[in-house]
Design a protein around this motif. Structure first.
Motif, PDB file in Angstrom:
ATOM      1  N   VAL A 118      18.790  33.767 -12.644  1.00 20.69           N
ATOM      2  CA  VAL A 118      19.718  32.672 -12.988  1.00 20.69           C
ATOM      3  C   VAL A 118      18.992  31.320 -13.002  1.00 20.69           C
ATOM      4  N   TYR A 167      17.517  31.020 -16.271  1.00 16.63           N
ATOM      5  CA  TYR A 167      18.489  30.664 -17.325  1.00 16.63           C
ATOM      6  C   TYR A 167      18.719  29.141 -17.315  1.00 16.63           C
ATOM      7  N   ARG A 224      17.810  26.637 -20.377  1.00 15.04           N
ATOM      8  CA  ARG A 224      18.893  25.924 -21.065  1.00 15.04           C
ATOM      9  C   ARG A 224      18.673  24.411 -21.085  1.00 15.04           C
ATOM     10  N   GLU A 227      36.936  32.427 -26.156  1.00 15.23           N
ATOM     11  CA  GLU A 227      36.452  32.907 -24.849  1.00 15.23           C
ATOM     12  C   GLU A 227      36.840  31.965 -23.714  1.00 15.23           C
ATOM     13  N   GLU A 230      25.272  34.795 -11.088  1.00 11.38           N
ATOM     14  CA  GLU A 230      25.387  35.198 -12.497  1.00 11.38           C
ATOM     15  C   GLU A 230      26.748  34.766 -13.065  1.00 11.38           C
ATOM     16  N   GLU A 231      27.802  35.007 -12.279  1.00  7.31           N
ATOM     17  CA  GLU A 231      29.158  34.657 -12.733  1.00  7.31           C
ATOM     18  C   GLU A 231      29.319  33.131 -12.824  1.00  7.31           C
ATOM     19  N   PHE A 286      27.009  31.065 -13.586  1.00  6.61           N
ATOM     20  CA  PHE A 286      26.301  30.692 -14.817  1.00  6.61           C
ATOM     21  C   PHE A 286      27.136  31.023 -16.044  1.00  6.61           C
ATOM     22  N   GLU A 287      27.700  32.239 -16.058  1.00  6.99           N
ATOM     23  CA  GLU A 287      28.434  32.689 -17.252  1.00  6.99           C
ATOM     24  C   GLU A 287      29.621  31.778 -17.563  1.00  6.99           C
ATOM     25  N   THR A 288      30.326  31.336 -16.524  1.00  7.22           N
ATOM     26  CA  THR A 288      31.484  30.451 -16.752  1.00  7.22           C
ATOM     27  C   THR A 288      31.010  29.132 -17.363  1.00  7.22           C
ATOM     28  N   ASP A 305      28.341  28.674 -19.054  1.00  9.28           N
ATOM     29  CA  ASP A 305      27.801  28.979 -20.379  1.00  9.28           C
ATOM     30  C   ASP A 305      28.914  28.975 -21.431  1.00  9.28           C
ATOM     31  N   ILE A 306      30.070  29.552 -21.069  1.00 13.52           N
ATOM     32  CA  ILE A 306      31.212  29.579 -21.990  1.00 13.52           C
ATOM     33  C   ILE A 306      31.693  28.157 -22.263  1.00 13.52           C
ATOM     34  N   LYS A 347      29.385  26.261 -24.479  1.00 11.29           N
ATOM     35  CA  LYS A 347      29.519  26.688 -25.872  1.00 11.29           C
ATOM     36  C   LYS A 347      30.664  25.944 -26.548  1.00 11.29           C
TER      37      LYS A 347
END
Ligand SMILES: [Zn+2]
Length: 260
Positions: free
Chosen positions: A15, A18, A22, A165, A216-217, A219-221, A223-224, A227
């Motif tokens: 992470v 990432y 980014r 998303e 990870e989670e 980061f994913e939130t 990331d969305i 976007k």
């Protein structure tokens, strides 16, 4: 106890990489903490008094990034750039209970107060989230330089309308924290209040805090959300004049009715 956390160190490597790639982690930007399930240990290490007591965190152990650490270094060597700390029996102090031999003088992140305040709230509210992460999400910072989006409902309406998303995975939206000095008790309190009912708090002109069950989670939130912001800037740049764009109210309604 420390060897048990090899999978956590692997996740940190991934992470942190990432965040660095980014461009969300320039120089020493960003920090994180993970509440572990390890049992309290006896330690003769120095006790550091906390400005505020965090009783719900009594005897809890955390893995936390060190002050001044770089995500690009964490991506290569997480053990050198993190500390294990334990909160005192009344939540009034902390001790470093384990440090890498290359981090002998290291201290926890300068956002320690915000991290502990958020964890205290998460424990008190019975949340499953054990991870708190702060990073400088460029796209979200850019949005908060636009005065009309320094308003929580307006910010959320924009983020939701840019990407399906976001509606599906961040249905409660983000909390907006007006500008405050980083590292201050005020920003710690405001951020904690926002994270009671949001997965993410966005600091005006600074970055974001995310809470989840894993790095990870977190980061994913983010990331969305990034976007959504990116799509907004791309559409704005490609239109000669302001026009209606984004998901319509009817499309948003249909998305909200999807059951996962
Ligand atoms: Zn920051």
């Amino acid at each position: 106890m420390y060897k048990e956390h090899n999978s956590l160190f692997s996740e940190i490597k991934q992470v942190a990489g990432y965040l660095w790639k980014r461009g969300w982690a320039e120089k020493n930007a960003g920090n994180f903490s993970v509440r572990l399930s390890a049992k309290a240990v006896e330690s003769k290490e120095e006790k550091h008094l906390l400005e505020i007591d965090f009783p719900a965190l009594a005897n809890q152990i955390f893995l936390i990034s060190i002050k001044g650490s770089r995500m690009c270094h964490l991506a290569k060597n997480p053990k050198r750039n993190t500390l294990f700390i334990q909160i005192g029996p009344k939540g009034q102090n902390y001790q470093v209970i384990h440090r890498n031999k290359h981090a002998q003088k290291a201290e926890p992140t300068s956002e320690l107060a915000a991290h502990l305040s958020i964890h205290n709230m998460l424990v008190t509210s019975g949340s499953r989230s054990r991870v708190v992460m702060h990073t400088h999400v460029t796209e979200l910072i850019a949005l908060t330089h636009i005065p009309q989006f320094c308003d929580e409902p307006a910010l959320n309406n924009l983020l939701w309308s840019m990407h399906p998303e976001t509606v599906m995975f961040v249905p409660g939206g983000v909390g907006f924290v007006p500008f405050e000095l980083p590292g201050s008790a005020a920003i710690a309190q405001l951020t904690t209040e926002k994270l009671i009912d949001h997965q993410v708090a966005i600091w005006e002109k600074h970055g974001a805090f995310s809470v989840a069950t894993s790095l990870e989670e977190c980061f994913e939130t983010l990331d969305i959300l990034a976007k959504s912001a990116k799509i907004y800037f791309m559409v704005r740049n490609s239109l000669k004049q302001a026009e209606n764009f984004g998901l319509t109210r009817e499309q948003l309604e249909r998305l909200r009715n999807i059951v996962f």
